[in-house]
Scaffold this active site. Sequence first.
Site, PDB file in Angstrom:
ATOM      1  CE  LYS A   1     -23.314  53.636   8.639  1.00 52.19           C
ATOM      2  NZ  LYS A   1     -23.123  54.215   9.935  1.00 52.19           N
TER       3      LYS A   1
ATOM      4  CE  LYS B   1     -17.646  58.867   6.909  1.00 55.59           C
ATOM      5  NZ  LYS B   1     -17.483  57.934   8.022  1.00 55.59           N
TER       6      LYS B   1
ATOM      7  CG  ASP C   1     -19.452  54.240  10.526  1.00 49.67           C
ATOM      8  OD1 ASP C   1     -19.369  55.411  10.908  1.00 49.67           O
ATOM      9  OD2 ASP C   1     -20.531  53.687  10.274  1.00 49.67           O
ATOM     10  CD  GLU C   2     -19.028  56.544  13.812  1.00 48.98           C
ATOM     11  OE1 GLU C   2     -19.138  56.813  12.602  1.00 48.98           O
ATOM     12  OE2 GLU C   2     -19.896  55.920  14.457  1.00 48.98           O
TER      13      GLU C   2
ATOM     14  CG  HIS D   1     -16.711  60.914  11.869  1.00 50.46           C
ATOM     15  ND1 HIS D   1     -17.311  61.041  13.101  1.00 50.46           N
ATOM     16  CD2 HIS D   1     -17.570  60.222  11.089  1.00 50.46           C
ATOM     17  CE1 HIS D   1     -18.499  60.444  13.066  1.00 50.46           C
ATOM     18  NE2 HIS D   1     -18.681  59.933  11.854  1.00 50.46           N
TER      19      HIS D   1
ATOM     20  CE  LYS E   1     -27.256  58.195  12.273  1.00 48.66           C
ATOM     21  NZ  LYS E   1     -26.771  56.834  12.113  1.00 48.66           N
TER      22      LYS E   1
ATOM     23  CB  SER F   1     -22.818  62.468   7.200  1.00 49.12           C
ATOM     24  OG  SER F   1     -22.705  61.085   7.407  1.00 49.12           O
ATOM     25  N   GLY F   2     -25.761  61.343   7.995  1.00 43.73           N
ATOM     26  CA  GLY F   2     -26.559  60.877   9.124  1.00 43.73           C
ATOM     27  C   GLY F   2     -28.022  60.705   8.770  1.00 43.73           C
TER      28      GLY F   2
END
Length: 403
Positions: free
Chosen positions: A144, A170, A172-173, A260, A300, A330-331
Amino acid sequence: MFKPDLKKYLISTLFLEPNKVSLKQAAESIAAESSIGTWTELNTLSQNIQKKLKAIVFEINPKTKIIKIAYPLALFEKGSIPQFLSNSAGNIFSMKLVKNLRLIDVDFPSSYIQSFPGPQIGKDNIKKIFKVTQNRPLIGLIMKPKLGLNPKEQANLTYLCFIGGVDLVKDDENLTNQNFNRFEKRVEYCLKAQRRAEKETGRIKICVFNITAETEEMIKRAKLVKKMGGRAIMVDVITAGFAALQTLRKQNLGLIIHAHRAMHSVMTRNKKHGISMLVLAKLLRLAGVDQLHTGTIIGKMEGGEEDVLKINNFLTSPWAGLKPVLPIASGGLHPELVPKLMKILGRDIIMNFGGGVHGHPEGTLAGAKAVYQAVEATCQNIPLKKYAKNHHELFIALEHFKK
Ligand code: CAP
Ligand code: MG
């Protein structure tokens, strides 16, 4: 009543709310549209075709509005996920006589399952690669901000995460190959950071590179990762598409495929309409992903306990000889949630942290250490508050993220 032979029929379980017709009529129309029929009688539809290929509605529950359809295996091309979807999850969602329709589950005959490769590496080998001797979940990290870091900045942060105790780092998407962060440079710098961290910690560390693109480009990127000594790639499997994923898997590159699922909620979120995540998870296991986002329950993103547990249980159980897949939680995760998460989901998972590491008041290294400490404490059944008394990073994280 018709009882389908599970070796010869593929069974779809659907929730169906009809529009201005009876449940039975809607169910029959769906079965026809998703096999050999259409809106009218056909002169071209012979008895012979009907005998061989007619889909049969064999259960209708007027209370729950759940129906079951048996599709003769001969309707399907083996090894093709697009063809399965065009058949059993295609036109039926557009029909006017349907108000709501949800494909809840699909039971595939073993011979159909075995026409797909499944994961090349799979859950157990991933755990072996990491030599997770103590039975603990793997710790994943999402870089991030999602977008904006350059390859050098990302590699520096990758190193810090690894040193702090993270196993996998990793992309991010939505990071692929933008001007500010070119794919090739990112792979080069991050793998350097990976090797350095491995040397210093004596532990296996793995960077997961998002190769999502059109199919040929995606394969080019996967091969580049392989050539440069990488061990894992990530694909946004819904946006890239099942066909692209199948083509990638066919390359047998020996790389871990991290799936993902960005955009899955377009299909999965409405409980009355669309396709369940369980069905998508089955298709992704057929196609051959090694690890898959399935939800956190307490983080989340939307996703209840019953659904997530069902998916994780499916992914990790035997399935006609296809290797199991490692679920990823994840999240919205941060250290304080680790005990609860492990209590619900167990240890056979990857826990992924993004904001929960990079949002640590003392920075990314401290954030990674705090996560590691939380996992360490939980594995030893020590309450986090107690462990935090002599683990500073965890102490700060618990104070910060409870707000
Ligand atoms: C998490 C994440 C993941 C989501 C995907 C994000 O970041 O990187 O993509 O977990 O959802 O972009 O939101 P944080 P799911 O840790 O900062 O929340 O796993 O449900 O498919
Ligand atoms: Mg993300």
